[in-house]
Write a protein that holds these residues in place. Sequence first.
Motif, mmCIF file in Angstrom:
data_model
loop_
_atom_site.group_PDB
_atom_site.id
_atom_site.type_symbol
_atom_site.label_atom_id
_atom_site.label_comp_id
_atom_site.label_asym_id
_atom_site.label_seq_id
_atom_site.Cartn_x
_atom_site.Cartn_y
_atom_site.Cartn_z
ATOM 1 N N PHE A 414 0.844 -1.189 0.000
ATOM 2 C CA PHE A 414 0.000 0.000 0.000
ATOM 3 C C PHE A 414 0.880 1.239 0.000
ATOM 4 N N HIS A 415 0.619 2.143 -0.945
ATOM 5 C CA HIS A 415 1.300 3.434 -0.995
ATOM 6 C C HIS A 415 0.242 4.504 -1.147
ATOM 7 N N ASN A 416 0.204 5.427 -0.208
ATOM 8 C CA ASN A 416 -0.851 6.435 -0.150
ATOM 9 C C ASN A 416 -0.515 7.638 -1.018
ATOM 10 N N GLY A 417 -0.112 7.375 -2.249
ATOM 11 C CA GLY A 417 0.219 8.483 -3.132
ATOM 12 C C GLY A 417 0.611 7.982 -4.500
ATOM 13 N N ALA A 418 0.957 8.928 -5.374
ATOM 14 C CA ALA A 418 1.355 8.595 -6.734
ATOM 15 C C ALA A 418 2.771 8.049 -6.761
ATOM 16 N N GLU A 419 3.074 7.386 -7.844
ATOM 17 C CA GLU A 419 4.419 6.825 -8.022
ATOM 18 C C GLU A 419 5.416 7.934 -8.303
ATOM 19 N N LEU A 420 6.601 7.839 -7.719
ATOM 20 C CA LEU A 420 7.657 8.793 -8.002
ATOM 21 C C LEU A 420 8.089 8.669 -9.463
ATOM 22 N N TYR A 421 8.343 9.795 -10.075
ATOM 23 C CA TYR A 421 8.715 9.761 -11.494
ATOM 24 C C TYR A 421 10.056 9.062 -11.699
ATOM 25 N N SER A 422 10.950 9.184 -10.740
ATOM 26 C CA SER A 422 12.240 8.499 -10.854
ATOM 27 C C SER A 422 12.057 6.987 -10.837
ATOM 28 N N ASN A 423 11.137 6.504 -10.033
ATOM 29 C CA ASN A 423 10.859 5.067 -10.016
ATOM 30 C C ASN A 423 10.220 4.615 -11.331
ATOM 31 N N TYR A 424 9.387 5.464 -11.891
ATOM 32 C CA TYR A 424 8.787 5.132 -13.187
ATOM 33 C C TYR A 424 9.858 4.994 -14.255
ATOM 34 N N LEU A 425 10.832 5.895 -14.256
ATOM 35 C CA LEU A 425 11.907 5.814 -15.243
ATOM 36 C C LEU A 425 12.724 4.533 -15.066
ATOM 37 N N LYS A 426 12.932 4.120 -13.827
ATOM 38 C CA LYS A 426 13.688 2.886 -13.596
ATOM 39 C C LYS A 426 12.899 1.675 -14.098
ATOM 40 N N ARG A 427 11.611 1.680 -13.853
ATOM 41 C CA ARG A 427 10.786 0.578 -14.368
ATOM 42 C C ARG A 427 10.809 0.547 -15.884
ATOM 43 N N HIS A 428 10.659 1.719 -16.470
ATOM 44 C CA HIS A 428 10.632 1.799 -17.928
ATOM 45 C C HIS A 428 11.955 1.336 -18.523
ATOM 46 N N HIS A 429 13.058 1.698 -17.890
ATOM 47 C CA HIS A 429 14.374 1.277 -18.370
ATOM 48 C C HIS A 429 14.552 -0.236 -18.225
ATOM 49 N N LEU A 433 6.597 -1.368 -19.325
ATOM 50 C CA LEU A 433 6.034 -0.266 -20.106
ATOM 51 C C LEU A 433 4.707 0.230 -19.560
ATOM 52 N N ASN A 434 4.335 -0.168 -18.358
ATOM 53 C CA ASN A 434 3.102 0.332 -17.757
ATOM 54 C C ASN A 434 3.215 1.832 -17.519
ATOM 55 N N PRO A 435 2.110 2.573 -17.639
ATOM 56 C CA PRO A 435 2.179 4.035 -17.486
ATOM 57 C C PRO A 435 2.467 4.440 -16.045
ATOM 58 N N LEU A 436 2.772 5.699 -15.862
ATOM 59 C CA LEU A 436 3.041 6.255 -14.542
ATOM 60 C C LEU A 436 1.781 6.190 -13.686
ATOM 61 N N ARG A 437 1.927 5.662 -12.475
ATOM 62 C CA ARG A 437 0.788 5.569 -11.560
ATOM 63 C C ARG A 437 0.574 6.927 -10.901
ATOM 64 N N THR A 438 -0.623 7.463 -11.055
ATOM 65 C CA THR A 438 -0.934 8.802 -10.548
ATOM 66 C C THR A 438 -1.847 8.778 -9.338
ATOM 67 N N LYS A 439 -2.311 7.615 -8.916
ATOM 68 C CA LYS A 439 -3.187 7.508 -7.759
ATOM 69 C C LYS A 439 -2.555 6.590 -6.723
ATOM 70 N N MET A 440 -3.218 6.499 -5.576
ATOM 71 C CA MET A 440 -2.713 5.620 -4.538
ATOM 72 C C MET A 440 -2.767 4.172 -5.008
ATOM 73 N N ARG A 441 -1.916 3.368 -4.454
ATOM 74 C CA ARG A 441 -1.878 1.950 -4.784
ATOM 75 C C ARG A 441 -2.109 1.154 -3.517
#
Length: 820
Positions: A414-429, A433-441
């Motif tokens: 559980f994360h009470n916020g959006a995904e950090l953009y730096s983490n998204y770049l690491k996943r993408h690299h 290829l899932n999009p950036l998470r903008t809501k809580m998970r």
Amino acid sequence: MASDADLPLLRRPTAILTSFDIYESKTLLCIVGSNESEGYYRVLRITRGTDDVRKMVDDDMVSHSRDGIHQLVSRLLASGMRLLVAKVCGILGFVRFTKGCYISLVAKRKPVALLGGHYIYHVEDTRLISVAYRPERSEVEEKCIATFKNVDLTKNFYYSHTYDITHTLQKNVLLNREPERHYHSMFVWNYQLICNATQAIGCEWTLALIHGYVDQSKLSMFGRDVYVTLIARRSRIFAGVRYLKRGVNDAGYVANDVETEQIVNTMELTSFDMPYGRPFSNPYYTAYVQHRGSIPLFWSQETSGIAPKPPIEINVRDPYFVEAGRHFDSLFRRYGTPVIVLNLIKTKERAKRESLLGEEFSEGLHYLNQFLPRGKKIRYLAWDMSRAKKNRQEDVLAILEVIAEETLSLTGIFHNGAELYSNYLKRHHAGDLNPLRTKMRRQAGVVRSNCIDCLDRTNAAQSIIGKVALAHQLFELGQINEPLLSFNTDAAMIIEEMYHDLGNTIALQYGGSHLVNTVQTYRRNTNWRSHSRDIVESLRRYYSNSLLDMERQEAITYFVEKSIFPPAKVSDAASPFSLSHLAAESPSGDGTFQSANTEVGKVVSRPNQVDKPAFRKWWTSLGDDSESDDGGEVNDEVVDNSNSADGYWNEYYRPHEYTSLDSLFVGSINSSASLHPSTNTQNMPSPFADRGNSTSSGNSDQQQQQQQRRPNERLRFMQQEPKWLKSEGDEYTDPTTVSRQEIYERVSAKTTAPQVLQPMCVGGWMTDGVTSPLQEPKVSDAELDEYEKYVHQFDDLKKWIVPPSNVLYSDYVKAQTENS
């Protein structure tokens, strides 16, 4: 007799009272309650001389100011009343034994954790005050009071005035949308005492207690602190001690049911709320939940003998596994899917004990899984942890790390916020290829760990899973570059110490002694001190189980089951499956059940009640179907349910009185800095740095191996097919049917490497080798010859078969004589 089905749900208060003064006279008790800022007061009058709680209690529901309450207290003192108790921290509820009514109070408290500006307190002292002026206590009354007090409320009982610790952080965020919120009554140990009180007074006068363990530590890093909080909640239903509460009851509740929540947050903002006014919108909070509980079968152990390990007996064999289905239905409702069962009991024994339960449990899961839809089946992994410890070629902790990574890839955190953009770049690299998470998970599903007692092996497994989850939580918060923590880091040592204390506490509550086998026991470098300690704790547990368990069980049963108004009849407490008090209560996730509303005179239908068992569709819910499949994202819009009379913020900042920095609870929290007492703050090493990298060159080979493995470990960012846990698309199989020899032969015969990820070798095991023999079975020539002989073994017997005939035996003999 009033059963739990006749009691209402426990509603959470909107106005908070945190301090109470009690005045008395011969005919009247007067309780004056105030909030933390001392700007909101309420008065409760209790008439002495009657046992009817509705007639003796008068709650006028009127709020008073500070000046008004001072005038009221002056009039009370002038009328002849005296101060009985001052500065009471909380009211637990009302209780009656044989005659007269008593009020249970919290006299002293101590803060143990701070979450979002809300303090969590440990009960330090309690009092039991009689409503009667001079009560006449008989011998039976004294015995009942002594039994009631045997449940020591000053040991591991916790509460919070302003934060609902009966629910997980994720559940509190989601429940904040509801206009009316309730406690999770499954974990409220003073549930019946509160129900007694709320027959005549409002819910703001009482507080909810949980039993278990709460601890908080901080990881100090260059002037910033990361807070790690552990909250373990023990269920009050089917609660008891080791040998007297085993397995499951007929409502689906298991013994030693403990929910463990691991919360990690930073202190950019203290509150759960963002400054622009949306409650529970602070993105710097993460949480992960695990579950432990006894094997959900009807089984017990006879303790009348002197054997330290009594034989295990399966009392009832249900071919439909109704109670096990109710238990997993409760897990579905509380945590969603998938539910991952990590069974750590022994699979091979000279004299079958634990393996009897393993076989029955495996059969039960096989039966239940055949009716579940694809994608919702129970994941099952049976692994003999004790046998693996004895095998020098296997690293138990490394195997548990692999299992933990796979469970986390299925359930998430559980994360009470959006995904950090730096983490998204690491996943993408890394290829995701899932999009950036903008809501809580949110966390979807749970891992359910168990051994026989759910103590030693279970706690070691949960400790490693918690350590792996901590890495993912820190990664979500942007504190580390990848979700990976070495065992040699300060952060791993802190979380291991916290889980060790948690395990010792749960072991004392259920087994009567500390942990026998700890994480140190399963390390390869264990020493003689660990073995000697294990022997001492084994003897201590045997002593407690043999001499003290009956008394402890009687006290727990009286406190959680027989303290309701009117006094409950004494049932057969010797039977571990006695459920006369809770037969109507459902195994629901939120503690709801069918309730009779006596004021309205009609029965209110509550969801999740226990109905007649359905043998095929045995579940009622598989979680929230509105959740998306991508990580369980949900809408983060919430509703403000705060109340101006609450004043919870004053509990932390306390602007109405002088507070020194040294006296603040935050400054006394256990810190990773304590591991470096001789190092100043500026030179303090990072709690996430591997200590082994800064030691002598003797570990150079190990460091090179870690550096070579590092690129492959980046694939942890990606969702991968589990290697240990059976895939949902396949038919159900029992992992215990795969022999070690088959796995070794399969691994040794494998010559081609996987295209994506090299198989991770763990002490002679490879995760790829667990499912490969099942997916691509091969049979040797010798086995084929043996099978061929088995199939055709009766072919030569055809010539010996005499066809049926109508000729009599005498005619047959006569014909044979003539021919001769």
